[in-house]
Design an enzyme around this catalytic site. Sequence first.
Site, PDB file in Angstrom:
ATOM      1  CG  ASP A  36      -1.958  -1.134   1.166  1.00 28.27           C
ATOM      2  OD1 ASP A  36      -1.957  -1.911   0.193  1.00 28.27           O
ATOM      3  OD2 ASP A  36      -2.747  -1.258   2.120  1.00 28.27           O
TER       4      ASP A  36
ATOM      5  CE  LYS B 130      -3.583  -4.494   1.220  1.00 31.78           C
ATOM      6  NZ  LYS B 130      -4.315  -3.519   2.030  1.00 31.78           N
TER       7      LYS B 130
ATOM      8  CB  CYS C 100      -2.433  -2.693   5.223  1.00 30.43           C
ATOM      9  SG  CYS C 100      -4.103  -2.001   5.087  1.00 30.43           S
TER      10      CYS C 100
HETATM   11  C1  C5J Z   1      -3.159   0.599   5.507  1.00 34.49           C
HETATM   12  C2  C5J Z   1      -4.920   1.785   6.597  1.00 34.49           C
HETATM   13  N1  C5J Z   1      -2.627   0.395   4.307  1.00 34.49           N
HETATM   14  N2  C5J Z   1      -4.136   2.207   7.568  1.00 34.49           N
HETATM   15  N3  C5J Z   1      -4.420   1.086   5.558  1.00 34.49           N
HETATM   16  O1  C5J Z   1      -2.518   0.366   6.515  1.00 34.49           O
HETATM   17  O2  C5J Z   1      -6.100   2.045   6.622  1.00 34.49           O
END
Ligand code: C5J
Length: 224
Positions: A25, A130, A163
């Site tokens: 991400d 995802k 994540c």
């Molecule tokens: C991730 C989030 N990528 N913090 N998403 O950690 O909402």
Amino acid sequence: MMISVPAKPFDYRLAPARTALVVIDMQRDFVEPGGFGASLGNDVSRLHGAIAPIAALLAAWRARGWPVLHTRECHRSDLSDCPPSKRERGEPSLRIGDPGPMGRLLVAGEAGADIIPALAPSMSEWVIDKPGKGMFWATGLHERLLGAGISHLVFTGVTTEVCVQTSMREANDRGYECLIIEDATASYFPEFKRVALAMLTAQGGIVGCSATSDALLAALPAKG
Ligand code: C5J
């Protein structure tokens, strides 16, 4: 041949060509101002320290022709894969799907959902969209990894306790040998990062091991 990487709580044994580098991400929506992370009131600059170590690991994996996979947290444009329990959480300035300066927040195909240019995937690398926090939920990734003979996963990306941690836990449950790179992951909350790393590696590496990017890079064999 296995490669031994100095790690906590014990050395990590890396299987060349069967170990995917996982970049979670690293999207504009989390890393840049005006995105989803900022809409929740977070200081996005706290994530920037992970960019250079991830870039160095990407270069090392690419030079050896080893597998790389990137994830993007994003939803269909009709938000049919974004449950109210996710979209209506908290009091953000903008919600998932709302229009922002980089397009609709966390929607596939919008500029904010893109991976930041410094870590842009190459043509041969996998990019997994995802809808959840974990990379195995609703993605078919496990079957693809099994098909490619990948047994070991090296985790980087953001955020450590959301994540990245969820994906590493899902991976451990599915039998992958996991390593998280301490300086190649980041959180909006430094204390959460520290504690997440401690939780993942406690109790004899209950989820996996952790190492620095320098330790991992120094352990890799010369480029083939
Ligand atoms: C991730 C989030 N990528 N913090 N998403 O950690 O909402």
